[in-house]
Design a protein around this motif. Structure first.
Motif, PDB file in Angstrom:
ATOM      1  N   UNK A  19       0.836  -1.203   0.000  1.00 13.10           N
ATOM      2  CA  UNK A  19       0.000   0.000   0.000  1.00 13.10           C
ATOM      3  C   UNK A  19       0.868   1.249   0.000  1.00 13.10           C
ATOM      4  N   UNK A  20       1.947   1.215   0.760  1.00  9.81           N
ATOM      5  CA  UNK A  20       2.814   2.393   0.841  1.00  9.81           C
ATOM      6  C   UNK A  20       3.487   2.700  -0.493  1.00  9.81           C
ATOM      7  N   UNK A  21       3.690   1.663  -1.306  1.00  7.30           N
ATOM      8  CA  UNK A  21       4.297   1.895  -2.619  1.00  7.30           C
ATOM      9  C   UNK A  21       3.379   2.700  -3.528  1.00  7.30           C
ATOM     10  N   UNK A  22       2.077   2.620  -3.283  1.00  7.24           N
ATOM     11  CA  UNK A  22       1.098   3.322  -4.138  1.00  7.24           C
ATOM     12  C   UNK A  22       0.085   4.059  -3.273  1.00  7.24           C
ATOM     13  N   UNK A  23       0.577   4.770  -2.261  1.00  8.96           N
ATOM     14  CA  UNK A  23      -0.331   5.393  -1.300  1.00  8.96           C
ATOM     15  C   UNK A  23      -1.299   6.364  -1.957  1.00  8.96           C
ATOM     16  N   UNK A  24      -0.797   7.214  -2.854  1.00  8.19           N
ATOM     17  CA  UNK A  24      -1.683   8.191  -3.477  1.00  8.19           C
ATOM     18  C   UNK A  24      -2.839   7.498  -4.195  1.00  8.19           C
ATOM     19  N   UNK A  25      -2.531   6.488  -4.973  1.00  3.75           N
ATOM     20  CA  UNK A  25      -3.568   5.789  -5.736  1.00  3.75           C
ATOM     21  C   UNK A  25      -4.557   5.079  -4.820  1.00  3.75           C
ATOM     22  N   UNK A  26      -4.028   4.404  -3.797  1.00  7.43           N
ATOM     23  CA  UNK A  26      -4.903   3.659  -2.889  1.00  7.43           C
ATOM     24  C   UNK A  26      -5.830   4.605  -2.139  1.00  7.43           C
ATOM     25  N   UNK A  27      -5.309   5.725  -1.678  1.00 14.13           N
ATOM     26  CA  UNK A  27      -6.122   6.679  -0.936  1.00 14.13           C
ATOM     27  C   UNK A  27      -7.215   7.283  -1.820  1.00 14.13           C
ATOM     28  N   UNK A  28      -6.864   7.614  -3.060  1.00 18.29           N
ATOM     29  CA  UNK A  28      -7.871   8.123  -3.993  1.00 18.29           C
ATOM     30  C   UNK A  28      -8.950   7.079  -4.248  1.00 18.29           C
ATOM     31  N   UNK A  29      -8.539   5.834  -4.428  1.00 17.60           N
ATOM     32  CA  UNK A  29      -9.508   4.776  -4.704  1.00 17.60           C
ATOM     33  C   UNK A  29     -10.495   4.617  -3.560  1.00 17.60           C
ATOM     34  N   UNK A  30     -10.010   4.681  -2.327  1.00 16.35           N
ATOM     35  CA  UNK A  30     -10.903   4.525  -1.174  1.00 16.35           C
ATOM     36  C   UNK A  30     -11.947   5.632  -1.124  1.00 16.35           C
ATOM     37  N   UNK A  31     -11.605   6.817  -1.614  1.00 20.15           N
ATOM     38  CA  UNK A  31     -12.565   7.924  -1.626  1.00 20.15           C
ATOM     39  C   UNK A  31     -13.506   7.855  -2.819  1.00 20.15           C
ATOM     40  N   UNK A  32     -13.002   7.416  -3.960  1.00 23.85           N
ATOM     41  CA  UNK A  32     -13.800   7.464  -5.179  1.00 23.85           C
ATOM     42  C   UNK A  32     -14.784   6.312  -5.300  1.00 23.85           C
ATOM     43  N   UNK A  33     -14.388   5.120  -4.851  1.00 27.41           N
ATOM     44  CA  UNK A  33     -15.255   3.948  -4.994  1.00 27.41           C
ATOM     45  C   UNK A  33     -16.367   4.029  -3.952  1.00 27.41           C
ATOM     46  N   UNK A  34     -17.638   4.074  -4.360  1.00 21.34           N
ATOM     47  CA  UNK A  34     -18.735   4.310  -3.431  1.00 21.34           C
ATOM     48  C   UNK A  34     -18.933   3.224  -2.372  1.00 21.34           C
ATOM     49  N   UNK A  35     -18.337   2.028  -2.557  1.00 23.79           N
ATOM     50  CA  UNK A  35     -18.603   0.933  -1.620  1.00 23.79           C
ATOM     51  C   UNK A  35     -17.769   1.032  -0.348  1.00 23.79           C
ATOM     52  N   UNK A  36     -16.770   1.915  -0.309  1.00 26.46           N
ATOM     53  CA  UNK A  36     -15.923   2.040   0.877  1.00 26.46           C
ATOM     54  C   UNK A  36     -16.585   3.009   1.851  1.00 26.46           C
ATOM     55  N   UNK A  37     -16.994   2.569   3.055  1.00 21.16           N
ATOM     56  CA  UNK A  37     -17.610   3.485   4.025  1.00 21.16           C
ATOM     57  C   UNK A  37     -16.676   4.637   4.371  1.00 21.16           C
ATOM     58  N   UNK A  38     -17.254   5.814   4.581  1.00 19.45           N
ATOM     59  CA  UNK A  38     -16.444   7.015   4.785  1.00 19.45           C
ATOM     60  C   UNK A  38     -15.573   6.894   6.032  1.00 19.45           C
ATOM     61  N   UNK A  39     -16.131   6.360   7.117  1.00 20.97           N
ATOM     62  CA  UNK A  39     -15.353   6.285   8.356  1.00 20.97           C
ATOM     63  C   UNK A  39     -14.213   5.271   8.231  1.00 20.97           C
TER      64      UNK A  39
END
Length: 242
Positions: A140-160
């Protein structure tokens, strides 16, 4: 010379106190506020809210921002309702700006509390123990920017969840903050837009169509953004495979 044991315990308690308070309030809010933060409650008070906004615009903005920040920080039920209310009270613009600002500030406060209470030490323990979880963390640390964006953009990931998981992985604050602001903006635009028509919907005694984000014309662009965010991860995996 190490500080006395009692001093270390007191420091640990102070460091964990914010997240413990947040967890306690979140548990109480889930029970006590479940029925109060609802469309029915908004419909009941909509005239009073509009009258207060018209009479005291600046105060209404500050009160809205404070309430939204509190909802997100303490993971209370009603964050989506807050976003719709932002559009209902303030229109698409500046409503979407208020929504993104409040949600981002609340997310950062929760992230900081969780990281201070558990995140840094938990991350260190994972690294020290090694194994599959440590390899996942390293990936995850190798692609932190991408992973963090994905968690926000994909609607299935709860906000908290998207607020807490980076804290447990000891993600840098600036990466968390930037990806939060930019990642929630598309969804905020959609739901703030829905909120602009909330007055007429509530006047008819109906509830808004929250499934709009899963319609092709909305979900398609969101998935496109998610695919762009995932592209660096795919390219890294492909290079490793070669």
């Amino acid at each position: 010379m190490e500080p006395p044991l009692q001093t270390r315990r007191s420091a640990d308690l102070l460091r964990r106190l914010p997240i413990l308070v947040i967890l306690l309030v979140a548990a109480g809010g889930a029970v006590l506020l479940h029925d109060r933060l609802s469309f029915e409650a908004l419909a009941q008070h909509r005239e009073a809210l509009l009258a207060f906004r018209d009479a005291h615009y600046g105060a209404s903005v500050l009160a809205f921002l404070a309430a939204y920040v509190a909802v997100v920080t303490f993971s209370l039920p009603g964050s989506l309702l807050c976003t719709l209310t932002g559009g209902f009270l303030f229109g698409l613009f500046p409503g979407v700006l208020y929504n993104v600002a409040a949600a981002s500030v609340g997310a950062v406060l929760l992230f900081l509390a969780a990281r201070a209470g558990f995140g840094a030490r938990l991350s260190q323990r994972i690294e020290a123990q090694g194994g599959a979880v440590a390899r996942l963390q390293a990936g995850i640390r190798e692609s932190e920017w991408s992973v963090l964006f994905l968690m926000r953009l994909v609607p299935v990931v709860p906000f908290f969840v998207a607020n807490l998981l980076p804290a447990f992985l000891n993600v840098p604050l600036h990466r968390f903050a930037v990806t939060t602001v930019l990642g929630i903006l598309p969804g905020a635009l959609v739901y703030t837009s829905v909120g602009t028509g909330l007055g007429a919907v509530l006047a008819r005694g109906e509830a808004p169509d929250l499934g709009i984000i899963f319609t092709p014309q909305v979900l398609g662009p969101l998935l496109g953004l998610a695919a762009l965010s995932a592209l660096p991860i795919v390219l890294k995996l492909a290079r490793k495979g070669r």
